[in-house]
Design a protein around this motif. Structure first.
Motif, PDB file in Angstrom:
ATOM      1  N   ALA A  14       0.923  -1.231  -0.029  1.00 12.86           N
ATOM      2  CA  ALA A  14      -0.302   0.032  -0.138  1.00 12.86           C
ATOM      3  C   ALA A  14       0.969   1.369   0.002  1.00 12.86           C
ATOM      4  O   ALA A  14       0.561   2.381  -0.383  1.00 12.86           O
ATOM      5  CB  ALA A  14      -0.993   0.142   1.223  1.00 12.86           C
ATOM      6  N   SER A  15       1.916   1.165   0.326  1.00 17.73           N
ATOM      7  CA  SER A  15       3.045   2.091   0.191  1.00 17.73           C
ATOM      8  C   SER A  15       4.540   1.267   0.474  1.00 17.73           C
ATOM      9  O   SER A  15       4.599   0.306   0.887  1.00 17.73           O
ATOM     10  CB  SER A  15       2.965   3.015   1.585  1.00 17.73           C
ATOM     11  N   PRO A  16       5.388   2.353  -0.186  1.00 11.99           N
ATOM     12  CA  PRO A  16       6.702   1.638  -0.395  1.00 11.99           C
ATOM     13  C   PRO A  16       7.406   1.278   1.066  1.00 11.99           C
ATOM     14  O   PRO A  16       7.059   1.794   1.943  1.00 11.99           O
ATOM     15  CB  PRO A  16       7.597   2.760  -1.105  1.00 11.99           C
ATOM     16  N   ALA A  17       8.250   0.274   0.961  1.00 10.82           N
ATOM     17  CA  ALA A  17       9.158   0.237   2.214  1.00 10.82           C
ATOM     18  C   ALA A  17       9.855   1.309   2.520  1.00 10.82           C
ATOM     19  O   ALA A  17      10.381   2.220   1.530  1.00 10.82           O
ATOM     20  CB  ALA A  17      10.298  -1.090   1.785  1.00 10.82           C
ATOM     21  N   ARG A  18      10.182   1.567   3.714  1.00  9.32           N
ATOM     22  CA  ARG A  18      11.346   2.410   4.018  1.00  9.32           C
ATOM     23  C   ARG A  18      12.693   2.209   3.662  1.00  9.32           C
ATOM     24  O   ARG A  18      13.093   0.821   3.393  1.00  9.32           O
ATOM     25  CB  ARG A  18      11.193   2.432   5.788  1.00  9.32           C
ATOM     26  N   PRO A  19      13.415   3.317   3.070  1.00  5.47           N
ATOM     27  CA  PRO A  19      14.575   3.098   2.477  1.00  5.47           C
ATOM     28  C   PRO A  19      15.718   2.548   3.729  1.00  5.47           C
ATOM     29  O   PRO A  19      15.578   2.839   4.796  1.00  5.47           O
ATOM     30  CB  PRO A  19      15.153   4.308   1.925  1.00  5.47           C
ATOM     31  N   THR A  20      16.519   1.529   3.571  1.00  6.61           N
ATOM     32  CA  THR A  20      17.604   1.274   4.433  1.00  6.61           C
ATOM     33  C   THR A  20      18.869   1.421   4.055  1.00  6.61           C
ATOM     34  O   THR A  20      19.221   1.305   2.685  1.00  6.61           O
ATOM     35  CB  THR A  20      17.393  -0.330   4.664  1.00  6.61           C
ATOM     36  N   GLU A  21      19.689   1.473   4.756  1.00  2.00           N
ATOM     37  CA  GLU A  21      21.085   1.645   4.528  1.00  2.00           C
ATOM     38  C   GLU A  21      21.992   0.207   4.690  1.00  2.00           C
ATOM     39  O   GLU A  21      21.785  -0.455   5.488  1.00  2.00           O
ATOM     40  CB  GLU A  21      22.013   2.607   5.438  1.00  2.00           C
ATOM     41  N   ARG A  22      22.885  -0.021   3.779  1.00  2.00           N
ATOM     42  CA  ARG A  22      23.638  -1.365   3.745  1.00  2.00           C
ATOM     43  C   ARG A  22      25.030  -0.986   4.081  1.00  2.00           C
ATOM     44  O   ARG A  22      25.767  -0.089   3.962  1.00  2.00           O
ATOM     45  CB  ARG A  22      23.643  -2.067   2.638  1.00  2.00           C
ATOM     46  N   LEU A  23      25.542  -1.827   4.938  1.00  2.00           N
ATOM     47  CA  LEU A  23      27.058  -1.883   5.346  1.00  2.00           C
ATOM     48  C   LEU A  23      28.029  -1.899   3.995  1.00  2.00           C
ATOM     49  O   LEU A  23      27.388  -2.733   3.153  1.00  2.00           O
ATOM     50  CB  LEU A  23      27.487  -2.677   6.195  1.00  2.00           C
ATOM     51  N   PRO A  24      29.193  -1.342   3.840  1.00  4.50           N
ATOM     52  CA  PRO A  24      29.957  -1.373   2.741  1.00  4.50           C
ATOM     53  C   PRO A  24      30.465  -2.840   2.815  1.00  4.50           C
ATOM     54  O   PRO A  24      30.681  -3.582   3.709  1.00  4.50           O
ATOM     55  CB  PRO A  24      30.924  -0.567   2.902  1.00  4.50           C
ATOM     56  N   LEU A  25      30.634  -3.196   1.439  1.00  6.36           N
ATOM     57  CA  LEU A  25      31.294  -4.740   1.460  1.00  6.36           C
ATOM     58  C   LEU A  25      32.550  -5.041   1.950  1.00  6.36           C
ATOM     59  O   LEU A  25      32.616  -5.895   2.831  1.00  6.36           O
ATOM     60  CB  LEU A  25      31.364  -5.191  -0.201  1.00  6.36           C
ATOM     61  N   ASP A  26      33.281  -3.985   2.105  1.00  2.71           N
ATOM     62  CA  ASP A  26      34.671  -4.384   2.810  1.00  2.71           C
ATOM     63  C   ASP A  26      34.422  -4.478   4.279  1.00  2.71           C
ATOM     64  O   ASP A  26      35.544  -4.927   4.971  1.00  2.71           O
ATOM     65  CB  ASP A  26      35.585  -2.979   2.652  1.00  2.71           C
ATOM     66  N   SER A  27      33.257  -4.256   4.990  1.00  2.00           N
ATOM     67  CA  SER A  27      33.114  -4.602   6.175  1.00  2.00           C
ATOM     68  C   SER A  27      32.258  -5.864   6.521  1.00  2.00           C
ATOM     69  O   SER A  27      32.128  -6.353   7.860  1.00  2.00           O
ATOM     70  CB  SER A  27      32.274  -3.293   7.119  1.00  2.00           C
ATOM     71  N   LEU A  28      31.705  -6.361   5.318  1.00  2.60           N
ATOM     72  CA  LEU A  28      31.206  -7.588   5.427  1.00  2.60           C
ATOM     73  C   LEU A  28      31.844  -8.684   4.935  1.00  2.60           C
ATOM     74  O   LEU A  28      31.737  -9.957   5.379  1.00  2.60           O
ATOM     75  CB  LEU A  28      29.913  -7.630   4.519  1.00  2.60           C
ATOM     76  N   VAL A  29      32.843  -8.638   3.920  1.00  2.33           N
ATOM     77  CA  VAL A  29      33.541  -9.630   3.492  1.00  2.33           C
ATOM     78  C   VAL A  29      34.797  -9.851   3.738  1.00  2.33           C
ATOM     79  O   VAL A  29      35.729  -9.010   3.648  1.00  2.33           O
ATOM     80  CB  VAL A  29      33.714  -9.406   1.659  1.00  2.33           C
ATOM     81  N   ILE A  30      35.276 -10.917   4.420  1.00  2.00           N
ATOM     82  CA  ILE A  30      36.562 -11.116   4.837  1.00  2.00           C
ATOM     83  C   ILE A  30      37.291 -12.394   3.907  1.00  2.00           C
ATOM     84  O   ILE A  30      36.612 -13.512   3.827  1.00  2.00           O
ATOM     85  CB  ILE A  30      36.456 -11.962   6.428  1.00  2.00           C
ATOM     86  N   ARG A  31      38.242 -11.934   3.555  1.00  2.00           N
ATOM     87  CA  ARG A  31      38.749 -12.895   2.459  1.00  2.00           C
ATOM     88  C   ARG A  31      40.142 -13.756   3.147  1.00  2.00           C
ATOM     89  O   ARG A  31      40.798 -13.043   3.537  1.00  2.00           O
ATOM     90  CB  ARG A  31      39.409 -11.980   1.092  1.00  2.00           C
TER      91      ARG A  31
END
Length: 205
Positions: free
Chosen positions: A185-202
């Motif tokens: 009925a109305s759009p979802a609230r915008p959300t922020e995503r963490l940058p990949l370099d803080s999520l992906v550990i190689r």
């Protein structure tokens, strides 16, 4: 459709899926489309192919309204077309003989023995597998709904004990999440995503 187009479509669905909390009340998803969504969700991977998920579908308005106090008054459970309670099977090991019914005798006996060994007197394994594998199906359910043009929201904020009691959920199943599905009925609230370099550990921390 080419393989590249299929990949692009899949990525588009993933990036366009957002958690919607306001739905058009009274909108009905055709049963055929709903079944297609469940068929897609049920194609999710699972440990030993035991398919640990069950979908408790709440679509009658009176029953959706019964969910309101259980979900602490979150209106989406009443307004969405359906609310899917994703359950994890704590006794999924019992399905092994059926799952491997068409396998050769050697493979069937090996797999059933392996599964029973993992589950034997180990409720932690049973619960972990139930929640882990049901979660895979839950994500696939939301993506399938989006691919069909519908929106959804995964919910963990509800009274689990009250849900079990109100809808007579057997002890065999653990509620994993509640997913309202319908037309936004109305759009979802915008959300922020963490940058990949803080999520992906190689390789290693």
């Amino acid at each position: 459709m080419s393989q590249l187009e299929q990949k692009q479509d899949a990525l588009q669905v993933m990036f366009s899926r957002h958690s919607v909390r306001k739905y058009e009340r009274g909108f009905v998803i055709p049963e055929a489309e709903l079944n297609e969504i469940f068929q897609a969700a049920a194609s999710a991977p699972s440990s030993w192919n035991l398919q640990h998920w069950r979908f408790l579908v709440i679509s009658e308005q009176a029953n959706k309204d019964r969910l309101l106090p259980i979900a602490f008054g979150q209106q989406q459970v009443s307004d969405a077309s359906v609310v899917v309670i994703v359950l994890g099977d704590l006794q999924a090991n019992l399905a092994a003989p059926v799952v491997y019914e068409k396998a050769s005798q050697d493979i069937r006996e090996m797999m059933v023995k392996q599964i029973e060994g993992a589950y034997a007197n180990n409720p932690v394994v049973a619960r972990d597998e139930a929640i882990r594998n049901a979660s895979l199906a839950a994500m696939q359910l939301m993506l399938a709904a989006k691919a069909k043009g519908y929106d959804s929201v995964p919910m963990g904020g509800y009274n689990q004990a009250a849900l079990i009691q109100e809808f007579n959920i057997p002890e065999r199943y653990v509620p994993v999440m509640m997913i309202p599905i319908g037309k936004a009925a109305s759009p979802a609230r915008p959300t922020e995503r963490l940058p990949l370099d803080s999520l992906v550990i190689r390789e290693s921390f």
